[in-house]
Write a protein that holds these residues in place. Structure first.
Motif, mmCIF file in Angstrom:
data_model
loop_
_atom_site.group_PDB
_atom_site.id
_atom_site.type_symbol
_atom_site.label_atom_id
_atom_site.label_comp_id
_atom_site.label_asym_id
_atom_site.label_seq_id
_atom_site.Cartn_x
_atom_site.Cartn_y
_atom_site.Cartn_z
ATOM 1 N N LYS A 210 0.845 -1.180 0.000
ATOM 2 C CA LYS A 210 0.000 0.000 0.000
ATOM 3 C C LYS A 210 0.886 1.237 0.000
ATOM 4 C CE LYS A 210 -3.645 -2.224 2.733
ATOM 5 N NZ LYS A 210 -4.420 -2.164 3.995
ATOM 6 N N LYS A 211 0.324 2.375 -0.358
ATOM 7 C CA LYS A 211 1.090 3.611 -0.350
ATOM 8 C C LYS A 211 1.634 3.903 1.035
ATOM 9 C CE LYS A 211 0.817 8.532 -1.441
ATOM 10 N NZ LYS A 211 -0.043 9.627 -1.926
ATOM 11 N N SER A 212 0.835 3.606 2.048
ATOM 12 C CA SER A 212 1.261 3.867 3.427
ATOM 13 C C SER A 212 2.394 2.955 3.861
ATOM 14 C CB SER A 212 0.067 3.705 4.375
ATOM 15 O OG SER A 212 -0.437 2.368 4.300
ATOM 16 N N GLU A 213 2.615 1.882 3.080
ATOM 17 C CA GLU A 213 3.655 0.923 3.443
ATOM 18 C C GLU A 213 4.960 1.159 2.678
ATOM 19 O OE1 GLU A 213 0.634 -2.829 4.369
ATOM 20 O OE2 GLU A 213 1.594 -2.629 2.414
ATOM 21 N N THR A 214 4.999 2.135 1.803
ATOM 22 C CA THR A 214 6.206 2.408 1.024
ATOM 23 C C THR A 214 7.071 3.455 1.716
ATOM 24 O OG1 THR A 214 5.072 4.100 -0.271
ATOM 25 C CG2 THR A 214 5.057 1.855 -1.134
ATOM 26 N N VAL A 215 8.338 3.570 1.265
ATOM 27 C CA VAL A 215 9.297 4.494 1.871
ATOM 28 C C VAL A 215 9.267 5.826 1.136
ATOM 29 C CG1 VAL A 215 11.736 4.923 2.338
ATOM 30 C CG2 VAL A 215 10.775 2.640 2.676
ATOM 31 N N LYS A 216 9.144 6.905 1.888
ATOM 32 C CA LYS A 216 9.133 8.234 1.309
ATOM 33 C C LYS A 216 10.536 8.795 1.176
ATOM 34 C CE LYS A 216 7.319 12.896 2.024
ATOM 35 N NZ LYS A 216 6.498 13.759 2.903
ATOM 36 N N SER A 217 11.349 8.631 2.207
ATOM 37 C CA SER A 217 12.694 9.203 2.170
ATOM 38 C C SER A 217 13.593 8.484 3.152
ATOM 39 C CB SER A 217 12.652 10.699 2.500
ATOM 40 O OG SER A 217 12.184 10.895 3.824
ATOM 41 N N VAL A 218 14.900 8.589 2.889
ATOM 42 C CA VAL A 218 15.926 8.056 3.784
ATOM 43 C C VAL A 218 16.940 9.165 4.006
ATOM 44 C CG1 VAL A 218 17.723 6.337 4.112
ATOM 45 C CG2 VAL A 218 15.608 5.692 2.939
ATOM 46 N N THR A 219 17.172 9.525 5.255
ATOM 47 C CA THR A 219 18.108 10.595 5.571
ATOM 48 C C THR A 219 19.151 10.109 6.561
ATOM 49 O OG1 THR A 219 16.670 11.403 7.344
ATOM 50 C CG2 THR A 219 16.382 12.392 5.163
ATOM 51 N N ILE A 220 20.347 10.705 6.478
ATOM 52 C CA ILE A 220 21.432 10.402 7.414
ATOM 53 C C ILE A 220 21.872 11.720 8.032
ATOM 54 C CG2 ILE A 220 23.772 9.504 7.675
ATOM 55 C CD1 ILE A 220 23.276 7.686 5.341
ATOM 56 N N ALA A 221 21.898 11.771 9.354
ATOM 57 C CA ALA A 221 22.265 12.993 10.054
ATOM 58 C C ALA A 221 23.221 12.677 11.189
ATOM 59 C CB ALA A 221 21.011 13.692 10.589
ATOM 60 N N GLN A 222 23.994 13.677 11.596
ATOM 61 C CA GLN A 222 24.907 13.518 12.723
ATOM 62 C C GLN A 222 24.102 13.574 14.013
ATOM 63 O OE1 GLN A 222 28.461 13.375 12.282
ATOM 64 N NE2 GLN A 222 28.366 12.644 14.378
ATOM 65 N N SER A 223 24.389 12.634 14.912
ATOM 66 C CA SER A 223 23.690 12.650 16.194
ATOM 67 C C SER A 223 24.197 13.807 17.043
ATOM 68 C CB SER A 223 23.901 11.325 16.924
ATOM 69 O OG SER A 223 25.257 11.193 17.304
ATOM 70 N N ALA A 224 23.406 14.141 18.046
ATOM 71 C CA ALA A 224 23.778 15.260 18.904
ATOM 72 C C ALA A 224 25.086 15.001 19.639
ATOM 73 C CB ALA A 224 22.655 15.539 19.908
ATOM 74 N N SER A 225 25.357 13.735 19.941
ATOM 75 C CA SER A 225 26.568 13.400 20.685
ATOM 76 C C SER A 225 27.805 13.365 19.791
ATOM 77 C CB SER A 225 26.401 12.026 21.347
ATOM 78 O OG SER A 225 26.279 11.030 20.353
ATOM 79 N N SER A 228 27.846 9.140 16.614
ATOM 80 C CA SER A 228 27.261 8.228 15.636
ATOM 81 C C SER A 228 26.426 9.021 14.641
ATOM 82 C CB SER A 228 26.386 7.170 16.322
ATOM 83 O OG SER A 228 25.286 7.793 16.971
ATOM 84 N N LEU A 229 26.066 8.358 13.558
ATOM 85 C CA LEU A 229 25.148 8.915 12.581
ATOM 86 C C LEU A 229 23.779 8.284 12.778
ATOM 87 C CD1 LEU A 229 27.339 8.949 9.354
ATOM 88 C CD2 LEU A 229 26.900 10.813 10.935
ATOM 89 N N VAL A 230 22.713 9.026 12.429
ATOM 90 C CA VAL A 230 21.348 8.539 12.587
ATOM 91 C C VAL A 230 20.739 8.364 11.205
ATOM 92 C CG1 VAL A 230 19.057 8.996 13.518
ATOM 93 C CG2 VAL A 230 21.091 9.653 14.817
ATOM 94 N N LEU A 231 20.279 7.144 10.909
ATOM 95 C CA LEU A 231 19.607 6.822 9.648
ATOM 96 C C LEU A 231 18.109 6.845 9.898
ATOM 97 C CD1 LEU A 231 19.762 5.790 6.679
ATOM 98 C CD2 LEU A 231 19.703 3.483 7.616
ATOM 99 N N THR A 232 17.381 7.725 9.228
ATOM 100 C CA THR A 232 15.946 7.870 9.429
ATOM 101 C C THR A 232 15.216 7.484 8.155
ATOM 102 O OG1 THR A 232 16.305 9.679 10.989
ATOM 103 C CG2 THR A 232 14.093 9.444 10.072
ATOM 104 N N VAL A 233 14.263 6.541 8.280
ATOM 105 C CA VAL A 233 13.443 6.074 7.162
ATOM 106 C C VAL A 233 12.021 6.542 7.398
ATOM 107 C CG1 VAL A 233 12.635 4.094 5.850
ATOM 108 C CG2 VAL A 233 14.925 4.072 6.853
ATOM 109 N N ALA A 234 11.492 7.382 6.482
ATOM 110 C CA ALA A 234 10.141 7.919 6.610
ATOM 111 C C ALA A 234 9.213 7.232 5.627
ATOM 112 C CB ALA A 234 10.145 9.423 6.365
ATOM 113 N N GLU A 235 8.009 6.818 6.113
ATOM 114 C CA GLU A 235 7.027 6.175 5.244
ATOM 115 C C GLU A 235 6.333 7.210 4.370
ATOM 116 O OE1 GLU A 235 4.467 3.762 7.549
ATOM 117 O OE2 GLU A 235 6.071 2.442 8.270
ATOM 118 N N ALA A 236 5.764 6.742 3.272
ATOM 119 C CA ALA A 236 5.235 7.648 2.257
ATOM 120 C C ALA A 236 4.108 8.531 2.772
ATOM 121 C CB ALA A 236 4.760 6.849 1.054
ATOM 122 N N ASP A 237 3.226 7.997 3.625
ATOM 123 C CA ASP A 237 2.100 8.795 4.118
ATOM 124 C C ASP A 237 2.463 9.627 5.335
ATOM 125 O OD1 ASP A 237 2.435 6.825 5.935
ATOM 126 O OD2 ASP A 237 0.345 6.131 5.944
#
Length: 492
Positions: A210-225, A228-237
């Motif tokens: 379903k559309k709600s089950e697909t991936v909208k974006s993948v981002t990599i950001a530096q953690s506050a500490s 480490s790096l933080v990999l964030t996967v956001a769903e399409a909806d």
């Protein structure tokens, strides 16, 4: 049972073979009644054999259990009819020049003499392959078309297409199938009642996301500490965003590089592979020592160290102070420069074969090559420079004068001129009641030593004088007492 090898029964029609040659392999029995029986092999040959046989043995309703071979030129003319109810247990062979024209009718016919692009039809005629292919191509072919609504343009409707219309209210994409049964084409009238509903088709989409089950974006950001790096996967909806920490590399485990380690790594790259101007040298056509008054073509070449690891952003050649020239902006790919420069100061005229400039007649002029850029990996900027110099001195003079001569500016014309870096010079002269003389620009300073060829100090045996020539002051050391013979002196 009749076992004669040749046996004929006379009938009303008669049996007249004329020229026929009749070859009976074994007994043949002809029975005069409705049915005629042939039980063994028979070969009949002759021009009129067929005529005689057909008249006597029409074969209608008869039985052939052997092989009947009829060889004759007129076999086609009289016609041989083999009716379906005749039992041909073995073979029937009829050989003639034009058998078909004579009319052979049989339940199974093998036709010879046709062409490769013909088809034999059941009625004995032939048809070409091309016409058969055209007939097959004319057969309508059904197609399936998915549409949002049934078409109403009668010219565009296909009578051989099934139209699928989505129901719209079904959760599983249900389709309804329609076939237009009316006349189609230009000039025809559209009739909505001619649509025939054939059925419904359901598309199974359960294996798909379903559309709600697909991936909208993948981002990599530096953690506050910053550890480490933080990999964030956001769903399409936008209903969920999952963050996962990516560990940094350490001495004991794999991972990504921390910001601090990356900075240290960049610094290590810069230390290990620094950019450099490896060489910057004057060309042979442009000596580093020039005579005052010369205006040479400045020419130099250069090379880089670790060039492949850096991106060069600018190259410039700075002209020295006091030279009537401006700084040069060069192309990033340039590794040489050649151009004329006014490398002397002031103006003057030639006197005694030497140039006489105005103020500041001599000096050293330095050219600076400047190269800027950055490291391709670390991005660290650099600004490197290297210099070359050209020195302009007045000529020095050495030789001999008469025993009673007092050297002056005019004396220089008879002496040997050379451009020197300083006052140091060695020379040999052959004297004949003459004096050894050495004159040089006074800005080199006074001599401190004059040794002869044997290494003995002789400074006291020379007299110093000064005069102005070629726009500068000269120191002139003249042998005090004239001598004869070869004399070598090292001036310092």
């Amino acid at each position: 049972m009749i076992s004669n090898k040749f046996l004929f029964f006379k009938t009303e029609a008669g049996f007249n073979a004329k020229k026929a040659e009749i070859d009976l392999n074994t007994s043949i029995v002809f029975i005069k009644d409705k049915k005629r029986l042939l039980t063994h092999d028979l070969v009949i040959s002759g021009d009129d054999a067929m005529s005689a046989l057909v008249k006597y043995l029409p074969l209608a309703g008869g039985e052939i259990s052997g092989t009947l071979a009829i060889n004759g030129k007129d076999a086609q003319g009289n016609g041989l009819t083999v009716v379906n109810d005749i039992n041909t247990a073995s073979n029937l062979a009829v050989l003639g020049d034009a058998l078909v024209e004579g009319g052979l009718t049989a339940g199974s016919v093998s036709r010879k003499g046709g062409t490769a692009d013909q088809i034999l039809l059941g009625n004995g005629t032939t048809a070409s392959l091309s016409s058969l292919k055209s007939a097959i191509s004319a057969i309508p072919k059904f197609a399936v078309k998915v549409v949002s609504a049934l078409p109403t343009d009668i010219a565009a409707i296909s009578a051989s297409a099934i139209y699928l219309v989505k129901s719209g209210t079904e959760a599983k994409n249900l389709y309804t199938e329609y076939l237009y049964t009316g006349e189609v084409g230009s000039g025809k009238t559209y009739d909505a009642s001619k649509w025939e509903k054939l059925g419904e088709q359901k598309a199974d989409l359960t294996p798909y996301s379903k559309k709600s089950e697909t991936v909208k974006s993948v981002t990599i950001a530096q953690s506050a500490s910053t550890q480490s790096l933080v990999l964030t996967v956001a769903e399409a909806d936008g209903s969920a965003a999952t963050a996962t920490a990516i560990p940094v590399a350490t001495a004991s485990k794999n991972g990504v590089m921390s910001a601090g380690d990356k900075a240290e790594f960049n610094a290590m790259l810069d230390r290990t592979f620094p950019f450099s101007i490896a060489t910057f040298a004057l060309a042979s056509s442009c000596p580093a020592l020039q005579k005052v008054g010369a205006n040479p073509t400045f020419s130099a070449t250069w090379s880089y160290g670790n060039e492949a690891k850096y991106t060069i952003t600018s190259v410039a050649l700075d002209a020295p102070d006091g030279v009537t020239d401006t700084d040069k902006t060069l192309a990033m790919t340039d590794k040489s420069y050649k151009g004329a420069h006014a490398m002397f100061l002031g103006t003057g005229s030639v006197a005694g074969g030497d140039y006489q400039p105005g103020a500041a007649p001599h000096g050293t002029y330095t050219y600076k090559l400047r190269v800027k850029g950055k490291h391709k990996v670390s991005g660290t900027a650099f600004d490197q420079s290297k210099t070359v110099s050209v020195t302009f001195n007045h000529a020095s003079y050495v030789g001999k004068v008469a025993a009673d001569a007092t050297p002056s500016a005019s004396t220089l014309a008879s002496l040997t001129a050379s451009v020197e870096w300083g006052r140091t010079k060695s020379n040999t002269q052959s004297l004949s009641n003459q004096k050894f003389v050495y004159c040089y620009p006074s800005y080199f300073g006074d001599l401190t030593s004059i040794k002869d060829g044997n290494g003995f100090e002789g400074l006291a045996g020379f007299t110093k004088s000064t005069f102005t020539a070629n726009g500068t002051t000269y120191n002139c050391y003249t042998q005090t007492i004239a001598s004869t013979g070869s004399a070598t002196y090292n001036f310092k």
